[in-house]
Motif scaffolding. Sequence first.
Motif, PDB file in Angstrom:
ATOM      1  N   VAL A 290      50.755  45.271  42.894  1.00  0.00           N
ATOM      2  CA  VAL A 290      49.709  46.302  42.954  1.00  0.00           C
ATOM      3  C   VAL A 290      48.870  46.231  44.127  1.00  0.00           C
ATOM      4  N   VAL A 291      48.369  47.156  44.584  1.00  0.00           N
ATOM      5  CA  VAL A 291      47.203  47.377  45.699  1.00  0.00           C
ATOM      6  C   VAL A 291      46.279  47.865  45.471  1.00  0.00           C
ATOM      7  N   GLY A 292      45.022  47.442  45.728  1.00  0.00           N
ATOM      8  CA  GLY A 292      43.780  48.163  45.243  1.00  0.00           C
ATOM      9  C   GLY A 292      42.666  47.719  46.577  1.00  0.00           C
ATOM     10  N   GLY A 293      41.506  48.139  46.069  1.00  0.00           N
ATOM     11  CA  GLY A 293      40.395  47.504  46.804  1.00  0.00           C
ATOM     12  C   GLY A 293      39.401  46.850  45.959  1.00  0.00           C
ATOM     13  N   LEU A 294      38.192  47.396  46.257  1.00  0.00           N
ATOM     14  CA  LEU A 294      37.117  46.821  45.300  1.00  0.00           C
ATOM     15  C   LEU A 294      37.283  47.563  43.964  1.00  0.00           C
ATOM     16  N   PRO A 295      36.714  46.953  42.937  1.00  0.00           N
ATOM     17  CA  PRO A 295      37.144  47.549  41.408  1.00  0.00           C
ATOM     18  C   PRO A 295      36.690  49.070  41.503  1.00  0.00           C
ATOM     19  N   GLY A 296      37.777  49.967  41.182  1.00  0.00           N
ATOM     20  CA  GLY A 296      37.408  51.310  40.761  1.00  0.00           C
ATOM     21  C   GLY A 296      37.782  52.156  42.346  1.00  0.00           C
ATOM     22  N   ALA A 297      38.020  51.418  43.134  1.00  0.00           N
ATOM     23  CA  ALA A 297      38.620  51.872  44.514  1.00  0.00           C
ATOM     24  C   ALA A 297      39.984  51.674  44.871  1.00  0.00           C
ATOM     25  N   ARG A 298      40.610  52.594  45.722  1.00  0.00           N
ATOM     26  CA  ARG A 298      41.828  52.121  46.484  1.00  0.00           C
ATOM     27  C   ARG A 298      41.547  51.200  47.854  1.00  0.00           C
ATOM     28  N   ALA A 299      42.677  50.659  48.311  1.00  0.00           N
ATOM     29  CA  ALA A 299      42.413  49.755  49.338  1.00  0.00           C
ATOM     30  C   ALA A 299      41.832  50.621  50.381  1.00  0.00           C
ATOM     31  N   ASP A 300      41.015  50.015  51.232  1.00  0.00           N
ATOM     32  CA  ASP A 300      40.103  50.670  52.387  1.00  0.00           C
ATOM     33  C   ASP A 300      39.559  49.548  53.068  1.00  0.00           C
TER      34      ASP A 300
END
Length: 267
Positions: free
Chosen positions: A234-244
């Motif tokens: 799994v790859v993500g960013g801050l909660p609710g956001a994609r990686a950036d």
Amino acid sequence: MTDDNRQLAELAIDIAREAGELARRRRAEGVSIAATKSAIADIVTEADREVEALIRARLAAERPDDGFVGEESEAEVGRSGTTWIVDPIDGTVNYAYGIPSYAVSIAAVAGEPDPQSWVALAGVVFSPANGELFHAVKGVGAWLGSDRLAVNAELSPAGALLATGFGYDPATHAGDLARVARVMPLARDLRRIGSAALDLAFVASGRLDGYFERGLKPWDHAAGALLVEEAGGVVGGLPGARADNAMIIASGPALFDRLQAAAAGPE
């Protein structure tokens, strides 16, 4: 579409090997620092520029209608709907110091060249120092050479082996260290490898359980994130956001929610 994505990966593999050999050869000849960028510690070498020029020329010859976004040159909008996201030498400080942890990162994405909306189609991370080549094809899988990759599905009772990085701006270091302090209760140990592309490749291959970092650019993670996802992670960013730029978090599903909560918590 899958066959098209395979062809993109095959092209990226071929170009990454050629570009990586050029980077390795220039490292052996001696590194010349060309400039600093966002901060005095954020350097670019002559090799960065030469390697990116090689990659860009190869892509322009093979796929002239595609767009291009690279770390060291001006972006170009394409006409095909496919854009190449390129970091010619990810881990430039390691490269300059002779530390063999740097990589060529090449990804092909569909849609706008924005991590919040693009769809990654193919990605390659090549480590010239040891010849390891990681690649992924959307919907097909991820590999190191001919070996299929899979993220770690279970965590050791001793905790997770994690990696992170720190920005070049000294003003961000206190926040980065506070984030490490929040994450350490999950960890058996922490690695600071110095190349986001390799960090992500290592998560995909199970060499790391997870990775988190603030301040990355699109070319730092475009290929590596696809590796993780195609390896079952799994790859993500801050909660609710994609990686950036604000945050990237990558791990297996068993760890992700806890790592995200710790990494994104208040500083």
